[in-house]
Design a protein around this motif. Structure first.
Motif, PDB file in Angstrom:
ATOM      1  N   PHE A  16       0.538  -1.384   0.179  1.00 33.10           N
ATOM      2  CA  PHE A  16      -0.004  -0.104  -0.048  1.00 33.10           C
ATOM      3  C   PHE A  16       0.937   1.238   0.101  1.00 33.10           C
ATOM      4  N   SER A  17       1.916   1.232   0.701  1.00 30.87           N
ATOM      5  CA  SER A  17       2.716   2.355   0.745  1.00 30.87           C
ATOM      6  C   SER A  17       3.515   2.794  -0.483  1.00 30.87           C
ATOM      7  N   SER A  20       0.623   3.611  -3.455  1.00 32.58           N
ATOM      8  CA  SER A  20      -0.222   4.624  -3.079  1.00 32.58           C
ATOM      9  C   SER A  20       0.050   5.874  -4.066  1.00 32.58           C
ATOM     10  N   ASP A  21      -1.149   6.491  -4.519  1.00 32.39           N
ATOM     11  CA  ASP A  21      -1.019   7.609  -5.219  1.00 32.39           C
ATOM     12  C   ASP A  21      -1.008   9.055  -4.531  1.00 32.39           C
ATOM     13  N   ASN A  22      -1.258   8.695  -3.263  1.00 33.13           N
ATOM     14  CA  ASN A  22      -1.039   9.977  -2.111  1.00 33.13           C
ATOM     15  C   ASN A  22       0.060   9.762  -1.321  1.00 33.13           C
ATOM     16  N   ARG A  25      -0.613   9.577   2.325  1.00 29.52           N
ATOM     17  CA  ARG A  25      -1.476   8.200   2.661  1.00 29.52           C
ATOM     18  C   ARG A  25       0.008   7.178   2.775  1.00 29.52           C
ATOM     19  N   SER A  26       0.686   7.345   1.825  1.00 30.34           N
ATOM     20  CA  SER A  26       1.780   6.458   1.953  1.00 30.34           C
ATOM     21  C   SER A  26       2.631   6.513   3.098  1.00 30.34           C
ATOM     22  N   TYR A  29       0.682   4.706   5.764  1.00 29.63           N
ATOM     23  CA  TYR A  29       0.847   3.361   5.626  1.00 29.63           C
ATOM     24  C   TYR A  29       2.230   2.634   6.179  1.00 29.63           C
TER      25      TYR A  29
END
Length: 187
Positions: A16-17, A20-22, A25-26, A29
């Motif tokens: 996920f990290s 992730s596009d953001n 958010r990374s 994560y």
């Protein structure tokens, strides 16, 4: 069983990290990943390492990354070419080397902002009404229109240095969005 759960959770949050596009958010994560690592160290009877991972990995690193990402400024550019039916990377090749790449380099080096490029084949009027981009590059026939706000300091610097940024500006027109509307026939 618990070990399998920890391993799967570590793989999931690492994935996920990375994907992730953001960026914020990374970072979150990665913080969760570090928390699961701390629990894993605790499970394997290494409380000192678990405590260090929790303090540094979860606490300090996550906070530092979030503060650093808050300082990163993004300059959002939208490239519009209504003549292209199916938009892909080949559709922007003609303008990429002549306009987009020099603009990106100028923004990174001079303005210290991170350029972000989006491209579409929707109508420029619709995109300008519905989307919130800092600058629009519109390719129409043989001309390239650059739209921006007269109050945008970065856009003003781009326009002031346009001769230095782009090698051939004969087919480029600058339009200030807040001074004219597209319905006036100026585009």
């Amino acid at each position: 069983m618990f070990q399998t759960f920890l391993l799967i959770a570590l793989l999931v949050f690492a994935t996920f990290s990375v994907f992730s596009d953001n960026i914020k958010r990374s970072v979150i994560y990665l913080g969760v990943f570090s928390l699961i690592m701390a629990v894993t160290y605790l499970h394997y009877n290494a409380p000192d390492v678990a405590l260090a991972e929790a303090a540094i990995g979860v606490g300090l690193s996550t906070v530092m990354y979030l503060v650093a990402t808050k300082k990163v400024s993004v300059y959002d550019i939208c490239y519009v070419n209504e003549d292209v039916e199916i938009f892909n990377d080949d559709s922007i090749t003609e303008i990429m080397n002549s306009v987009v790449r020099p603009l990106e380099k100028f923004l990174e080096r001079t303005e210290e902002v991170e350029p972000q490029l989006a491209y579409t084949n929707h109508e420029i009027e619709k995109i300008m009404r519905e989307d919130n981009h800092d600058m629009f590059i519109h390719r129409k026939n043989n001309l390239t229109y650059i739209y921006g706000e007269s109050t945008d300091a970065v856009f003003q610097d781009i326009i002031a240095n346009l001769n230095d940024v782009i090698t051939d500006i004969t087919d480029i027109r600058v339009i200030y969005r807040d001074e004219v509307t597209l319905d006036d026939g100026n585009a």
